[in-house]
Design a protein around this motif. Sequence first.
Motif, PDB file in Angstrom:
ATOM      1  N   ALA A 218     -77.195  -0.567  63.862  1.00 32.22           N
ATOM      2  CA  ALA A 218     -75.908  -0.193  64.462  1.00 32.22           C
ATOM      3  C   ALA A 218     -74.749  -0.751  63.639  1.00 32.22           C
ATOM      4  CB  ALA A 218     -75.826  -0.685  65.908  1.00 32.22           C
ATOM      5  N   HIS A 219     -74.860  -1.997  63.210  1.00 32.92           N
ATOM      6  CA  HIS A 219     -73.816  -2.630  62.406  1.00 32.92           C
ATOM      7  C   HIS A 219     -73.713  -1.975  61.034  1.00 32.92           C
ATOM      8  CE1 HIS A 219     -72.504  -5.872  59.540  1.00 32.92           C
ATOM      9  NE2 HIS A 219     -71.541  -5.978  60.431  1.00 32.92           N
ATOM     10  N   PHE A 220     -74.850  -1.661  60.435  1.00 32.68           N
ATOM     11  CA  PHE A 220     -74.865  -1.000  59.130  1.00 32.68           C
ATOM     12  C   PHE A 220     -74.178   0.362  59.230  1.00 32.68           C
ATOM     13  CE2 PHE A 220     -76.307   0.707  55.196  1.00 32.68           C
ATOM     14  CZ  PHE A 220     -76.808  -0.323  54.422  1.00 32.68           C
ATOM     15  N   LEU A 221     -74.494   1.096  60.295  1.00 30.77           N
ATOM     16  CA  LEU A 221     -73.888   2.399  60.525  1.00 30.77           C
ATOM     17  C   LEU A 221     -72.372   2.279  60.669  1.00 30.77           C
ATOM     18  CD1 LEU A 221     -74.229   5.419  61.038  1.00 30.77           C
ATOM     19  CD2 LEU A 221     -74.836   4.894  63.408  1.00 30.77           C
ATOM     20  N   GLU A 222     -71.929   1.271  61.387  1.00 32.02           N
ATOM     21  CA  GLU A 222     -70.486   1.038  61.542  1.00 32.02           C
ATOM     22  C   GLU A 222     -69.808   0.890  60.183  1.00 32.02           C
ATOM     23  OE1 GLU A 222     -67.844  -2.581  61.396  1.00 32.02           O
ATOM     24  OE2 GLU A 222     -69.323  -2.938  62.982  1.00 32.02           O
ATOM     25  N   HIS A 223     -70.411   0.096  59.300  1.00 36.94           N
ATOM     26  CA  HIS A 223     -69.848  -0.099  57.969  1.00 36.94           C
ATOM     27  C   HIS A 223     -69.773   1.211  57.195  1.00 36.94           C
ATOM     28  CE1 HIS A 223     -69.638  -4.557  56.818  1.00 36.94           C
ATOM     29  NE2 HIS A 223     -69.794  -4.529  58.133  1.00 36.94           N
ATOM     30  N   LYS A 224     -70.843   1.990  57.270  1.00 33.86           N
ATOM     31  CA  LYS A 224     -70.935   3.203  56.455  1.00 33.86           C
ATOM     32  C   LYS A 224     -70.039   4.327  56.956  1.00 33.86           C
ATOM     33  CE  LYS A 224     -72.472   3.849  53.433  1.00 33.86           C
ATOM     34  NZ  LYS A 224     -71.571   3.609  52.270  1.00 33.86           N
ATOM     35  N   MET A 225     -69.610   4.296  58.210  1.00 28.39           N
ATOM     36  CA  MET A 225     -68.807   5.388  58.740  1.00 28.39           C
ATOM     37  C   MET A 225     -67.473   5.545  58.008  1.00 28.39           C
ATOM     38  SD  MET A 225     -70.559   7.009  60.909  1.00 28.39           S
ATOM     39  CE  MET A 225     -69.206   8.087  61.360  1.00 28.39           C
ATOM     40  N   PHE A 226     -66.935   4.474  57.444  1.00 27.74           N
ATOM     41  CA  PHE A 226     -65.642   4.536  56.779  1.00 27.74           C
ATOM     42  C   PHE A 226     -65.735   5.196  55.397  1.00 27.74           C
ATOM     43  CE2 PHE A 226     -64.846   1.310  59.945  1.00 27.74           C
ATOM     44  CZ  PHE A 226     -63.510   1.497  60.286  1.00 27.74           C
ATOM     45  N   ASP A 227     -66.922   5.214  54.833  1.00 33.27           N
ATOM     46  CA  ASP A 227     -67.121   5.717  53.475  1.00 33.27           C
ATOM     47  C   ASP A 227     -67.365   7.225  53.515  1.00 33.27           C
ATOM     48  OD1 ASP A 227     -67.492   5.830  50.792  1.00 33.27           O
ATOM     49  OD2 ASP A 227     -69.495   4.950  50.784  1.00 33.27           O
ATOM     50  N   LYS A 228     -66.418   8.004  52.982  1.00 33.75           N
ATOM     51  CA  LYS A 228     -66.521   9.459  53.006  1.00 33.75           C
ATOM     52  C   LYS A 228     -66.612  10.015  51.591  1.00 33.75           C
ATOM     53  CE  LYS A 228     -66.125   9.311  57.430  1.00 33.75           C
ATOM     54  NZ  LYS A 228     -67.323   9.479  58.273  1.00 33.75           N
ATOM     55  N   LYS A 229     -66.899  11.293  51.510  1.00 33.56           N
ATOM     56  CA  LYS A 229     -66.996  11.941  50.206  1.00 33.56           C
ATOM     57  C   LYS A 229     -65.611  12.045  49.587  1.00 33.56           C
ATOM     58  CE  LYS A 229     -68.934  15.976  47.875  1.00 33.56           C
ATOM     59  NZ  LYS A 229     -69.658  17.270  48.050  1.00 33.56           N
ATOM     60  N   GLY A 230     -65.371  11.251  48.568  1.00 36.52           N
ATOM     61  CA  GLY A 230     -64.110  11.329  47.845  1.00 36.52           C
ATOM     62  C   GLY A 230     -62.994  10.450  48.377  1.00 36.52           C
ATOM     63  N   TYR A 231     -63.231   9.758  49.497  1.00 37.61           N
ATOM     64  CA  TYR A 231     -62.177   8.885  50.009  1.00 37.61           C
ATOM     65  C   TYR A 231     -62.756   7.852  50.952  1.00 37.61           C
ATOM     66  CZ  TYR A 231     -62.172  11.245  54.596  1.00 37.61           C
ATOM     67  OH  TYR A 231     -62.525  11.732  55.831  1.00 37.61           O
ATOM     68  N   ASP A 232     -61.939   6.868  51.282  1.00 36.54           N
ATOM     69  CA  ASP A 232     -62.301   5.827  52.227  1.00 36.54           C
ATOM     70  C   ASP A 232     -61.345   5.919  53.413  1.00 36.54           C
ATOM     71  OD1 ASP A 232     -62.078   3.067  53.492  1.00 36.54           O
ATOM     72  OD2 ASP A 232     -63.733   2.718  52.115  1.00 36.54           O
TER      73      ASP A 232
END
Length: 434
Positions: free
Chosen positions: A66-80
């Motif tokens: 759950a915590h890992f997923l939270e971190h990764k949600m901000f990282d998008k294709k081509g932007y943060d």
Amino acid sequence: MRKQTYKQFGENLYTETLSNGLTVNLLPKKGFHKTYAVFTTNFGSIDRTFIPQGKTEYVTQPDGIAHFLEHKMFDKKGYDAFDLFGKYGADSNAFTSFTRTSYLFSATQNIKENLEILLNFVQEPYFTDKSVEKERGIIGQEIQMYDDDPDWKLYMGILNNLYPKHPVHIDIAGTVDSIAKITTEDLYLAYKTFYHPANMDLFIVGNIDPQETLNWVIQNQNTKTFPQFKTPNAKLPLEDPNGKDIIKHAEVQMAVNRPKSIVGLKGLDPVPAGRAGLAYKLKVNLLLYLLFGESSQQYLKLYDSGVIDDTFSYEFDLARSFHYVSFSGDTDHPDQFNDQIENILTNAQQILPTLTDQFELAKKEMMGRLVARMDSVEAIANGYEGQLFDQATVFDQETIYEQITLTDLEQVAKDLFNAKGLSTFQIMPMGVKP
């Protein structure tokens, strides 16, 4: 849109459940410059064993998912997403607890644009093997930092004692070994199971027009399609109802100057559902303040005798599937610390009837703190627990506090302060013999 009026505070809460199941709460605060929004899913670190949407068999994912997923949600294709919020003048963040994951922003301008960013980045997952591998290193460093923190070690030590089977004893971030097992497929599976609007809520408080803001949310959600949803069936290990699986005492050595001690009490009593559960929580908070607050006779006696100092603190945590109390601090007398805390708990039912005057003062103090929280947009939104307390807000707590009696606290003490639920954990300086 349903309107709940709190006349005594001059506040109005507007609530709407959208066609996709998303619960939206809007609290306008005229005269406030800042608006705060928090978007939360009912998914936390303990939800690692579950039946995925559309499946019939349980799966168990690595600790820390759950915590890992939270971190990764901000990282998008081509932007943060962090950068996008910054472009529109907002501060953004996120946090994961044992039972919930929240994404938030605060801003004084561009509220519509920032709300769009919040809804879109949380509802548009994008994970790649390369980015997941990079995140392992970042979170791994975070885990190692906490592993070296004695106070965190103390906290996790007592949770391990109280809940050796329940996953609440596992660090929310997981371990270096467990996050090494997390894959892109794991993240998508967890996301698809728990990140559905029907399993989420949105709370917005600040300088907003409720109808206009709701229209923004509806317009955004109407551009998206979501699959059919079934409430996730997360499974937890069976625990002994009488606390027989509790580890009564444990200690470790670390590079500390003074011993650290913590007394934990696992709640073996049932917690009522809905708003009755919120009343239970407030009664326990008032009970602990009355017995262990800095003006209490018990606290002053412990302080004057040198058993505790300014590092002493207590905590009550109640969430989905668990509740416990802990008392901790640095002390030169760890055994006396443990014995005297346990003695107060054991004798609480005899102590409380003598505290009639103190009870009224404590009650006023707790209500005063509550009123102070109502001036904080963050406290209002973050204090919302969604389904756990039947959608109650901080404004519902005032009425509950008014109705609490000393007899109520005596009953709570009788039910909660069960010696079978007690455990202790200590951190001793290096080289000190147990």
